[in-house]
Enzyme design. Structure first.
Site, short mmCIF file in Angstrom:
data_model
loop_
_atom_site.label_atom_id
_atom_site.label_comp_id
_atom_site.label_asym_id
_atom_site.label_seq_id
_atom_site.Cartn_x
_atom_site.Cartn_y
_atom_site.Cartn_z
N ARG A 166 0.83 -1.23 0.00
CA ARG A 166 0.00 0.00 0.00
C ARG A 166 0.85 1.26 0.00
O ARG A 166 0.57 2.24 0.71
CB ARG A 166 -0.94 0.03 1.21
CG ARG A 166 -1.80 -1.20 1.38
CD ARG A 166 -2.90 -1.29 0.33
NE ARG A 166 -3.83 -2.35 0.66
CZ ARG A 166 -3.75 -3.59 0.19
NH1 ARG A 166 -2.78 -3.93 -0.65
NH2 ARG A 166 -4.65 -4.50 0.53
N SER A 240 -10.63 0.01 3.41
CA SER A 240 -9.89 -0.19 4.66
C SER A 240 -9.30 1.15 5.11
O SER A 240 -8.60 1.81 4.35
CB SER A 240 -8.72 -1.16 4.44
OG SER A 240 -9.20 -2.35 3.89
N GLU A 336 -4.40 4.10 6.18
CA GLU A 336 -4.15 3.88 4.75
C GLU A 336 -4.76 5.02 3.93
O GLU A 336 -4.21 5.45 2.91
CB GLU A 336 -4.79 2.54 4.35
CG GLU A 336 -4.66 2.23 2.88
CD GLU A 336 -5.23 0.87 2.51
OE1 GLU A 336 -4.93 -0.13 3.20
OE2 GLU A 336 -5.99 0.81 1.53
P1 FAD Z 1 -8.24 9.17 -4.97
O1 FAD Z 1 -8.94 8.82 -3.70
O2 FAD Z 1 -8.87 10.17 -5.84
O3 FAD Z 1 -6.76 9.65 -4.62
C1 FAD Z 1 -5.97 8.94 -3.71
C2 FAD Z 1 -4.61 9.67 -3.55
O4 FAD Z 1 -3.89 9.58 -4.77
C3 FAD Z 1 -4.77 11.16 -3.27
O5 FAD Z 1 -3.69 11.56 -2.45
C4 FAD Z 1 -4.65 11.81 -4.64
O6 FAD Z 1 -4.17 13.14 -4.58
C5 FAD Z 1 -3.65 10.88 -5.32
N1 FAD Z 1 -3.87 10.74 -6.76
C6 FAD Z 1 -4.97 10.29 -7.38
N2 FAD Z 1 -4.78 10.25 -8.70
C7 FAD Z 1 -3.53 10.70 -8.93
C8 FAD Z 1 -2.74 10.93 -10.10
N3 FAD Z 1 -3.22 10.69 -11.32
N4 FAD Z 1 -1.48 11.41 -9.96
C9 FAD Z 1 -0.98 11.68 -8.73
N5 FAD Z 1 -1.68 11.50 -7.58
C10 FAD Z 1 -2.94 11.02 -7.69
N6 FAD Z 1 -7.66 -0.24 -2.21
C11 FAD Z 1 -6.88 -1.34 -2.38
O7 FAD Z 1 -5.66 -1.22 -2.53
N7 FAD Z 1 -7.43 -2.58 -2.40
C12 FAD Z 1 -8.74 -2.80 -2.24
O8 FAD Z 1 -9.20 -3.93 -2.28
C13 FAD Z 1 -9.59 -1.67 -2.05
N8 FAD Z 1 -10.92 -1.81 -1.85
C14 FAD Z 1 -11.70 -0.73 -1.64
C15 FAD Z 1 -13.08 -0.92 -1.43
C16 FAD Z 1 -13.90 0.17 -1.23
C17 FAD Z 1 -15.39 -0.06 -1.01
C18 FAD Z 1 -13.38 1.47 -1.27
C19 FAD Z 1 -14.29 2.67 -1.10
C20 FAD Z 1 -12.01 1.67 -1.45
C21 FAD Z 1 -11.17 0.57 -1.64
N9 FAD Z 1 -9.77 0.73 -1.84
C22 FAD Z 1 -9.00 -0.37 -2.03
C23 FAD Z 1 -9.17 2.06 -1.79
C24 FAD Z 1 -9.22 2.81 -3.16
O9 FAD Z 1 -10.28 2.36 -3.94
C25 FAD Z 1 -7.93 2.66 -3.96
O10 FAD Z 1 -6.83 3.10 -3.21
C26 FAD Z 1 -7.98 3.42 -5.29
O11 FAD Z 1 -6.84 3.14 -6.05
C27 FAD Z 1 -8.08 4.94 -5.11
O12 FAD Z 1 -8.29 5.50 -6.39
P2 FAD Z 1 -8.94 6.92 -6.58
O13 FAD Z 1 -8.88 7.25 -8.02
O14 FAD Z 1 -10.29 6.97 -5.97
O15 FAD Z 1 -7.92 7.83 -5.77
P1 NAP Z 2 -10.19 -11.06 4.62
O1 NAP Z 2 -10.25 -11.98 3.46
O2 NAP Z 2 -11.25 -11.14 5.67
O3 NAP Z 2 -8.77 -11.17 5.30
C1 NAP Z 2 -8.43 -10.35 6.44
C2 NAP Z 2 -6.98 -9.94 6.31
O4 NAP Z 2 -6.17 -11.09 6.34
C3 NAP Z 2 -6.75 -9.27 5.00
O5 NAP Z 2 -6.46 -7.94 5.28
C4 NAP Z 2 -5.64 -10.01 4.31
O6 NAP Z 2 -4.46 -9.23 4.11
C5 NAP Z 2 -5.26 -11.12 5.27
N1 NAP Z 2 -5.35 -12.42 4.57
C6 NAP Z 2 -6.44 -13.20 4.38
N2 NAP Z 2 -6.10 -14.34 3.73
C7 NAP Z 2 -4.78 -14.26 3.49
C8 NAP Z 2 -3.85 -15.12 2.85
N3 NAP Z 2 -4.23 -16.30 2.34
N4 NAP Z 2 -2.57 -14.71 2.77
C9 NAP Z 2 -2.18 -13.53 3.27
N5 NAP Z 2 -3.02 -12.68 3.90
C10 NAP Z 2 -4.29 -13.04 4.02
O7 NAP Z 2 -10.15 -9.54 4.10
P2 NAP Z 2 -11.27 -8.65 3.45
O8 NAP Z 2 -11.44 -7.45 4.28
O9 NAP Z 2 -12.49 -9.46 3.09
O10 NAP Z 2 -10.55 -8.18 2.12
C11 NAP Z 2 -10.28 -9.10 1.09
C12 NAP Z 2 -9.17 -8.56 0.23
O11 NAP Z 2 -9.55 -7.30 -0.33
C13 NAP Z 2 -7.87 -8.30 1.01
O12 NAP Z 2 -6.78 -8.61 0.20
C14 NAP Z 2 -7.91 -6.81 1.29
O13 NAP Z 2 -6.63 -6.23 1.36
C15 NAP Z 2 -8.67 -6.27 0.09
N6 NAP Z 2 -9.44 -5.07 0.46
C16 NAP Z 2 -8.75 -3.91 0.57
C17 NAP Z 2 -9.41 -2.74 0.90
C18 NAP Z 2 -8.66 -1.44 0.95
O14 NAP Z 2 -9.29 -0.40 1.01
N7 NAP Z 2 -7.36 -1.46 0.94
C19 NAP Z 2 -10.78 -2.76 1.15
C20 NAP Z 2 -11.43 -3.97 1.07
C21 NAP Z 2 -10.76 -5.13 0.72
P3 NAP Z 2 -4.25 -8.23 2.85
O15 NAP Z 2 -5.12 -7.05 3.12
O16 NAP Z 2 -2.81 -7.91 2.93
O17 NAP Z 2 -4.63 -8.95 1.60
#
Ligand code: FAD
Ligand code: NAP
Length: 340
Positions: A166, A240, A336
């Site tokens: 991340r 998250s 995050e």
């Molecule tokens: P924004 O929120 O618009 O921007 C995020 C940051 O990046 C800000 O600081 C902004 O200034 C900067 N930025 C945006 N675009 C640019 C650009 N072109 N150049 C330079 N800087 C820029 N994330 C995960 O990693 N894994 C997941 O599974 C995941 N699941 C999610 C589920 C839900 C329901 C939600 C709401 C979010 C989730 N996220 C997840 C977080 C998010 O969706 C991601 O981080 C996504 O990539 C953000 O994209 P955005 O375009 O909305 O960025």
């Molecule tokens: P989950 O499956 O309930 O798992 C809980 C946590 O345990 C996760 O954060 C995941 O880490 C870790 N995990 C589970 N199984 C694993 C494996 N086999 N090996 C290593 N790590 C494991 O999580 P969840 O909330 O439903 O999310 C599912 C996936 O979507 C995850 O990968 C999560 O990161 C991603 N997600 C991200 C966001 C975001 O905003 N960043 C939001 C929703 C979901 P990791 O997070 O490192 O994978």
């Protein structure tokens, strides 16, 4: 290309926070971006501007006293291919999930596990988006970004971007120095299925999938996410709120003696990644609500806005959660979500 004043950002952030931007504009081409950055100098000072994608990883805790630039750079094109890969370039303003669907439609493998992540292509390398055992760095080829200082496009390779958990160089050293304009992904002609996360296997079984495909994996991920995560169109959230913390193996063993149910996963260097959601849940926050700010009842890692919460209220809740996890487990959570 016009610059608007005093614009509500409510519909531009998935938390649905009603903060206002002093100035707001959109750009559809690199030339428009260039002109806007020039114009900006005459109305706001150099430091106070930010680029916005889908607004799904940010929390506005106050009004934004500067210029918000909404990235609307579009276009998807195949750049080249070799025996095993196809290189596809996407404009930073393309919707991420639509891009995933485009790849699946075209039999290009590698990002099916990243289905239904909100936001745009341009932000995908910002925090090296990841889910279900796959990260952007696994398919990343290079990106182009506009240098605000030099006013030219730079190309960044995988190494240049320093993609980590991340994390990327654009969140640290190059924060606010570059605007990502396009990302090129190296997709696989032959899929290497990754179903190591238990939830995917279970869902595929439930779907009665006999033969794995990138389409079935994508659908499994879509099903799981739709059932577990709040839809930002209905309940404001940014996914998250905290990262999963990493601790040493010996500290993990100490915690395990005290809390036998603790959830941890090996990371490659021998450290252990803790599931932050579990820690938060154990502190009693899951389903908590104060006013319209809350901790989601199906996943404690997600903070939510039930309607009219302010960014401050969400932030204060995150601070209380952070403190209680520190007190109970001696583990410091890191946010995050990008705080504005
Ligand atoms: P924004 O929120 O618009 O921007 C995020 C940051 O990046 C800000 O600081 C902004 O200034 C900067 N930025 C945006 N675009 C640019 C650009 N072109 N150049 C330079 N800087 C820029 N994330 C995960 O990693 N894994 C997941 O599974 C995941 N699941 C999610 C589920 C839900 C329901 C939600 C709401 C979010 C989730 N996220 C997840 C977080 C998010 O969706 C991601 O981080 C996504 O990539 C953000 O994209 P955005 O375009 O909305 O960025
Ligand atoms: P989950 O499956 O309930 O798992 C809980 C946590 O345990 C996760 O954060 C995941 O880490 C870790 N995990 C589970 N199984 C694993 C494996 N086999 N090996 C290593 N790590 C494991 O999580 P969840 O909330 O439903 O999310 C599912 C996936 O979507 C995850 O990968 C999560 O990161 C991603 N997600 C991200 C966001 C975001 O905003 N960043 C939001 C929703 C979901 P990791 O997070 O490192 O994978």
């Amino acid at each position: 290309m016009d610059i608007q004043a005093n614009i509500s950002l409510k519909k531009f952030n998935t938390f649905g926070i009603d903060a206002h931007a002093r100035y707001f504009s959109r750009f559809k081409t690199v030339e428009e971006l260039h002109d806007l950055l020039d114009l900006r100098k005459s109305i706001v000072d150099l430091s106070s501007f930010s680029v916005l994608g889908g607004g799904s990883n940010i929390l506005f805790t106050k009004n934004y006293d500067g210029l918000i630039l909404k990235n609307e750079l579009k276009g998807i094109k195949k750049i080249k291919e070799d025996e095993h890969h196809v290189y596809v370039q996407a404009g930073a303003g393309e919707n991420w999930h639509q891009f995933v669907l485009y790849c699946i439609e075209n039999n290009l493998a590698g990002i099916e596990n990243l289905s239904l992540i909100p936001g745009n292509v341009g932000a995908s390398p910002m925090q090296n988006i990841g889910a279900y055992g796959v990260e952007i760095k696994d398919v990343f080829a290079y990106l182009e970004a506009y240098s605000i200082k030099e006013k030219v496009l730079h190309t960044f390779s995988l190494n240049d971007c320093e993609l980590g958990y991340r994390d990327s160089i654009f969140k640290r050293k190059y924060k606010n120095e570059f605007i990502i304009t396009s990302v090129t992904y190296r997709l696989n002609k032959q899929p290497h299925f990754n179903v190591s996360y238990g939830a995917i296997k279970d869902e595929l079984e439930k779907m009665k999938v006999k033969e794995l495909s990138i389409k079935s994996i994508s659908q499994a991920v879509i099903n799981i996410r739709s059932s577990k995560l709040p839809d930002p169109a209905k309940i404001g959230n940014a996914g998250s709120f905290f990262k999963n913390p990493t601790v040493s193996r010996s500290f993990f063993e100490t915690l395990k003696n005290k809390f036998p149910g603790i959830v941890g996963y090996d990371v490659h260097n021998g450290d252990i990644k803790l599931a932050a959601g579990w820690l938060i849940e154990q502190c009693g926050w899951k389903g908590f609500r104060k006013g319209d700010a809350g901790c989601y009842d199906k996943q404690a890692l997600v903070l939510v806005n039930y309607g009219t919460a302010t960014g401050d209220e969400i932030y204060n809740l995150s601070e209380d959660i952070l403190q209680s996890v520190k007190e109970k487990f001696g583990v410091k959570l890191e946010r995050e979500v990008n705080i504005f």
